[in-house]
Design an enzyme around this catalytic site. Structure first.
Site, PDB file in Angstrom:
ATOM      1  N   CYS A 118      -2.133   2.701   9.111  1.00 26.64           N
ATOM      2  CA  CYS A 118      -3.317   1.696   8.768  1.00 26.64           C
ATOM      3  C   CYS A 118      -4.488   1.910   9.660  1.00 26.64           C
ATOM      4  CB  CYS A 118      -2.798   0.255   8.720  1.00 26.64           C
ATOM      5  SG  CYS A 118      -1.352   0.063   7.439  1.00 26.64           S
TER       6      CYS A 118
ATOM      7  N   HIS B  21       0.774  -1.153   0.138  1.00 21.30           N
ATOM      8  CA  HIS B  21      -0.129  -0.109   0.105  1.00 21.30           C
ATOM      9  C   HIS B  21       0.976   1.148  -0.144  1.00 21.30           C
ATOM     10  CE1 HIS B  21      -3.912  -1.946   1.926  1.00 21.30           C
ATOM     11  NE2 HIS B  21      -3.994  -1.652   0.932  1.00 21.30           N
TER      12      HIS B  21
HETATM   13  N1  ARG Z   1      -3.673  -7.312   6.585  1.00 25.61           N
HETATM   14  C1  ARG Z   1      -4.169  -6.099   5.915  1.00 25.61           C
HETATM   15  C2  ARG Z   1      -4.067  -6.199   4.340  1.00 25.61           C
HETATM   16  O1  ARG Z   1      -3.062  -6.744   3.998  1.00 25.61           O
HETATM   17  C3  ARG Z   1      -3.200  -4.929   6.397  1.00 25.61           C
HETATM   18  C4  ARG Z   1      -3.702  -3.737   5.738  1.00 25.61           C
HETATM   19  C5  ARG Z   1      -2.810  -2.466   6.395  1.00 25.61           C
HETATM   20  N2  ARG Z   1      -3.290  -1.201   6.013  1.00 25.61           N
HETATM   21  C6  ARG Z   1      -2.914  -0.472   5.388  1.00 25.61           C
HETATM   22  N3  ARG Z   1      -3.314   0.947   5.206  1.00 25.61           N
HETATM   23  N4  ARG Z   1      -1.575  -0.467   4.883  1.00 25.61           N
HETATM   24  O2  ARG Z   1      -4.927  -5.719   3.585  1.00 25.61           O
END
Ligand code: ARG
Length: 265
Positions: free
Chosen positions: A256, A162
């Protein structure tokens, strides 16, 4: 300027599937510890004078704690998330409903996008990540709906899947980022746009140090990102270290867990 955040208590948090390289279902995670760490993040925001609203966690959605992925809110307009993986699909409508029930104008996205995980808003532009989760066409959809210029950036390292794992806004005009997480062209774009950026090291990035939240004065950042903290202090920022090691087992950090609600309805 106090900010308004939306958060989701990790009451149903678990690592039971793997959709990014940080997640190891065979090792699991300690939910009680995750809740305590999350509580300390929420307390840190409140001590800084920010307002925190809460969305009810839903059983069976172990990643719902990562509120940043739930939507993108700019000028009180809410661009809904549409998740890349079926395990998280139900989170999109749940977050959108929270906003709709409170009278915010919303748009259900037609393309895959994971909210503020891949959209980071500065004063004049929105930076948008693609490569692992968010479809580049969603960048255009967001630009059209929000009326803000959106700059597409390509992510190339699966650990930094991300945009918010590789870059964070320091204020409305400048950012900190880890260059190696981006394609050569996107790196060049970042260099042109932000000649004065804070450049993070691999060590900072590998503890999700870039998954930080700045209000322009204070930066809430993972405690392990020591080089980054030093750089921020040298620039005059107040550094607030937090320990979110348990949530990192799902690939998440402070940002996150935090969806910024920009502009009230
Ligand atoms: N386990 C989640 C996923 O892989 C983690 C999300 C983390 N969020 C973020 N904004 N980076 O989607």
């Amino acid at each position: 300027m106090p900010k308004h955040f939306l958060m989701c208590r990790p009451d149903h948090f678990a690592v039971e599937y793997a959709i990014n390289p940080w997640m190891h279902p065979e090792s699991g995670a300690n939910r009680d510890l995750a809740v305590r760490q999350w509580e300390s993040l929420k307390a840190a925001y409140e001590e800084l004078g920010h307002r925190v609203s809460l969305i009810d966690p839903i059983e069976g959605l172990p990643d719902m704690v990562f509120a940043a992925n739930g939507a993108l809110v700019v000028d009180g307009r809410v661009y809904g998330a549409r998740f890349a993986f079926p395990q998280r699909a139900a989170e999109g409508p749940a977050y959108l409903r929270w906003f709709a029930e409170r009278g915010y104008p919303t748009l259900e996205a037609s393309r895959v996008n994971e909210g503020e995980g891949d959209f980071l808003t500065l004063d004049d532009v929105i930076l948008a990540g693609t490569g692992f989760r968010t479809d580049v066409v969603a960048h255009q959809e967001a630009q059209e709906f929000l009326g803000r210029p959106v700059i597409s950036l390509t992510l190339v390292d699966p650990r930094f899947y991300h945009l918010d794992t590789a870059l964070f806004p320091l204020d409305g005009h400048n950012v900190a980022y880890y260059p190696e997480a981006f394609s050569p062209g996107s790196r060049e774009v970042l260099r042109r746009m932000f000649p004065d950026a804070v450049l993070a090291t691999a060590e900072d990035a590998e503890v999700l140090g870039l998954n930080a939240v700045s209000d322009g004065t204070n930066v809430v950042v993972n405690a392990e990102a020591s080089n980054l903290q030093l750089q921020l202090k040298r620039r005059g920022y107040e550094v607030i270290p937090v320990d979110l090691s348990e949530l990192r087992k799902a690939g998440g950090g402070p940002k996150c867990c935090t969806l910024e609600i920009r502009g009230e309805n």
